[in-house]
Scaffold this motif. Structure first.
Motif, short mmCIF file in Angstrom:
data_model
loop_
_atom_site.label_atom_id
_atom_site.label_comp_id
_atom_site.label_asym_id
_atom_site.label_seq_id
_atom_site.Cartn_x
_atom_site.Cartn_y
_atom_site.Cartn_z
N VAL A 167 -17.59 -11.13 -12.30
CA VAL A 167 -16.34 -10.48 -12.71
C VAL A 167 -15.91 -9.52 -11.60
O VAL A 167 -16.71 -8.72 -11.11
CB VAL A 167 -16.51 -9.72 -14.04
N GLU A 168 -14.66 -9.61 -11.22
CA GLU A 168 -14.13 -8.70 -10.21
C GLU A 168 -13.76 -7.38 -10.86
O GLU A 168 -12.98 -7.34 -11.83
CB GLU A 168 -12.91 -9.31 -9.54
N VAL A 169 -14.31 -6.28 -10.35
CA VAL A 169 -14.05 -4.94 -10.88
C VAL A 169 -13.58 -4.07 -9.73
O VAL A 169 -14.27 -3.94 -8.71
CB VAL A 169 -15.31 -4.34 -11.53
N LYS A 170 -12.42 -3.44 -9.88
CA LYS A 170 -11.88 -2.54 -8.86
C LYS A 170 -12.08 -1.09 -9.29
O LYS A 170 -11.79 -0.72 -10.42
CB LYS A 170 -10.39 -2.82 -8.63
N ASP A 171 -12.58 -0.29 -8.36
CA ASP A 171 -12.80 1.14 -8.58
C ASP A 171 -12.20 1.88 -7.40
O ASP A 171 -12.85 2.12 -6.39
CB ASP A 171 -14.29 1.42 -8.73
N GLY A 172 -10.93 2.22 -7.53
CA GLY A 172 -10.24 2.84 -6.41
C GLY A 172 -10.06 1.83 -5.29
O GLY A 172 -9.50 0.75 -5.47
N ASP A 173 -10.55 2.21 -4.12
CA ASP A 173 -10.46 1.31 -2.97
C ASP A 173 -11.63 0.33 -2.90
O ASP A 173 -11.65 -0.54 -2.02
CB ASP A 173 -10.44 2.13 -1.67
N ASN A 174 -12.58 0.48 -3.81
CA ASN A 174 -13.76 -0.38 -3.79
C ASN A 174 -13.62 -1.51 -4.81
O ASN A 174 -13.04 -1.34 -5.87
CB ASN A 174 -15.02 0.43 -4.10
N THR A 175 -14.17 -2.65 -4.45
CA THR A 175 -14.18 -3.81 -5.35
C THR A 175 -15.62 -4.27 -5.54
O THR A 175 -16.36 -4.46 -4.57
CB THR A 175 -13.35 -4.97 -4.78
N TYR A 176 -16.01 -4.44 -6.80
CA TYR A 176 -17.36 -4.87 -7.13
C TYR A 176 -17.30 -6.22 -7.85
O TYR A 176 -16.29 -6.57 -8.47
CB TYR A 176 -18.06 -3.84 -8.03
N TYR A 177 -18.40 -6.94 -7.75
CA TYR A 177 -18.50 -8.25 -8.42
C TYR A 177 -19.79 -8.32 -9.23
O TYR A 177 -20.73 -9.04 -8.88
CB TYR A 177 -18.45 -9.39 -7.40
N PRO A 178 -19.83 -7.56 -10.33
CA PRO A 178 -21.05 -7.60 -11.16
C PRO A 178 -21.20 -8.97 -11.84
O PRO A 178 -20.22 -9.70 -12.04
CB PRO A 178 -20.82 -6.50 -12.19
N TYR A 179 -22.44 -9.27 -12.18
CA TYR A 179 -22.77 -10.54 -12.83
C TYR A 179 -23.05 -10.23 -14.30
O TYR A 179 -23.81 -9.31 -14.62
CB TYR A 179 -24.01 -11.14 -12.17
N TYR A 180 -22.45 -10.97 -15.21
CA TYR A 180 -22.64 -10.76 -16.64
C TYR A 180 -23.19 -12.01 -17.30
O TYR A 180 -22.90 -13.15 -16.89
CB TYR A 180 -21.31 -10.41 -17.31
N ILE A 181 -23.99 -11.80 -18.35
CA ILE A 181 -24.49 -12.88 -19.19
C ILE A 181 -24.21 -12.53 -20.65
O ILE A 181 -24.60 -11.44 -21.11
CB ILE A 181 -26.00 -13.12 -19.00
#
Length: 477
Positions: A167-181
């Motif tokens: 899942v693409e998650v944006k936090d300000g200028d940062n973008t994260y791609y956590p994995y979910y189950i």
């Protein structure tokens, strides 16, 4: 379509529709691809569409033989060694648990085009395309998928959907791609339906969470890959170019497999009907001087051989006939061999690999390699795909160990080793003896490797064979 095939198709449709509704997703696999995989699954299972009892067409299930032979060659003497840390030792233990299943899994991969290996907490589970739907992918791999798992207990049928995705998650200028189950479970009184939702705590999956926290690397980065390994066939997919799924390895040879079954059935039918038949007049059934007054056609005091048919003719001199059907086995075998070679070639094997006649003229491994180069390249491609799949599965196990604290963290390195499918023992023996003569290896190693001696016995034998120093009459040198 048989009843079992129909039931499986209905269950698959229910699974797909329910999973799409539960997680608000949509399968990216086209109906054409699903249809082709289903068709090939039936062929591999031994129930191809062309089997017809009324027309005496049966199947020899050669598709199964091709997949089995490919798996046998691809996993020949396979070795998987994981080193580097305590984590590596734990990963090695997990692979050792499923070592003897690898050949079976490769066969399923060739039969279905794609299989997926996923950690289950105790080892690895295998999933065919009948048990998952893909929701997100690109040219590099699969990133969103829903798995279906099930079991029965006390006349209840439990089914679980397990949804994996980035899942693409944006936090300000940062973008994260956590994995979910995510997990959802159902219970039913029938194996042909999902039934009603049930809490995970009321199933054998009670230790699983309905939704995991976001899964990231310890440094907050994206995982290197999904938490599963994918094995797909090497050839390109010409049914659906955009599909992440592979085609079953015999998908291009379905028409030839049909012709092969028909040719075999006709040959077998001809052999079955080839028994000699004797048609003899009724009066030939009575012994010499027998009074036949009051007898009627078809009566006999003698028990006839099963191949003799008692018929009513025009007299003993006019009706006696032997019917000896001619066999065209040699001609049919030639045609069957042509079909076998054609099927093998379209599946990636060298011409003549699958024939009913014994190969001749292949004395050395060098000759085998020259004649079977296409086969060797096929197996090399399958082994490459298997390595990629196991890399993904082992990485998933590594992440699983981090999440549940199953082993101390640490680096690991994987080494794969495979047997040589062109190996010739006598050629190897001759080569090693040359090493001994040239002084490159000690003789005891040769005897240990080729004569089955222990290291101690081999060394003792070599020592005993050493020439003794000669002495004089009174013991002096």
């Amino acid at each position: 379509m048989g009843l079992i095939t129909w039931a499986k198709k209905v269950i698959g449709m229910i699974f797909k529709r329910q999973a799409e509704d539960d997680f608000n997703v949509e399968s990216v696999v086209s109906p054409e691809m699903e249809s082709k995989i289903s068709e090939c699954a039936n062929i591999y299972r031994g129930t191809p569409y062309w089997v017809n009892a009324d027309d005496n067409v049966k199947t020899i299930n050669f598709a199964k033989a091709i997949c089995s032979e490919t798996a046998r060659l691809a996993t020949l003497a396979i070795g998987i060694q994981i080193d580097g840390s305590a984590r590596a030792t734990w990963l090695q233990e997990q692979i050792d648990k499923i070592y003897f299943q690898i050949r079976h899994w490769v066969e399923y991969g060739m039969a279905y085009g794609t299989i997926i290996l996923k950690p289950n907490g105790k080892g690895l589970d295998i999933f065919t395309p009948m048990d998952f739907i893909i929701t997100d992918c690109d040219n590099e791999g699969i990133y969103g998928i829903v798995f279906k798992d099930s079991y029965s207990e006390n006349k209840k049928y439990y089914t679980r959907f397990e949804y994996h995705r980035f899942v693409e998650v944006k936090d300000g200028d940062n973008t994260y791609y956590p994995y979910y189950i995510s997990n959802k479970a159902y219970v039913s009184s029938s194996a042909n339906s999902l039934g009603d939702p049930v809490a995970l705590s009321r199933t054998k999956w009670a230790d699983l969470m309905p939704e995991t926290p976001p899964i990231l690397k310890s440094n907050g980065g994206k995982l290197d890959g999904p938490m599963f390994g994918v094995l797909r066939t090497p050839q390109a997919n010409n049914v659906d170019i955009s599909s992440p799924l592979g085609l079953p390895m015999f998908a291009e040879a379905i028409e030839e497999l049909k012709d092969l079954d028909i040719a075999y059935s006709r040959n077998a039918g001809e052999i079955f009907d080839s028994e000699k038949i004797i048609l003899a007049d009724d009066q030939l059934m009575f012994g010499s001087g027998t009074n036949i007054k009051g007898r009627y056609a078809g009566m006999s005091n003698e028990k006839l051989p099963h191949y003799v048919k008692n018929v009513f003719g025009n007299g003993t001199e006019s009706f006696y006939q032997e019917i000896v059907p001619l066999l065209n086995t040699d001609i049919r075998i030639t045609g069957i061999n042509n079909l076998l070679s054609f099927v093998g070639f379209k599946c990636g094997y060298s011409n003549g690999y699958f024939v009913l006649d014994e190969k001749t003229g292949m004395v050395t491994a060098t000759q085998v390699e020259a004649d079977d180069r296409r086969t060797i390249q096929l197996i090399k491609d399958v082994r490459d795909k298997l390595e990629s799949c196991l890399d993904g599965a082992i990485y998933a196990l590594n992440v699983y160990a981090d999440l549940y604290g199953l082993a101390a963290a640490g680096n690991y390195e994987i080494t794969y080793d495979f047997g040589d499918i062109t190996y010739n023992r006598e050629e190897d023996r001759a080569r090693w003896w040359q090493y001994v003569i040239q002084g490159k290896v000690p003789a005891w190693m040769y005897f240990q490797k080729f004569e089955g001696l222990s290291e101690e016995d081999a060394k003792a034998m070599v020592q005993e064979a050493q020439p003794k120093e000669r002495t004089g009459l009174f013991g002096e040198e």
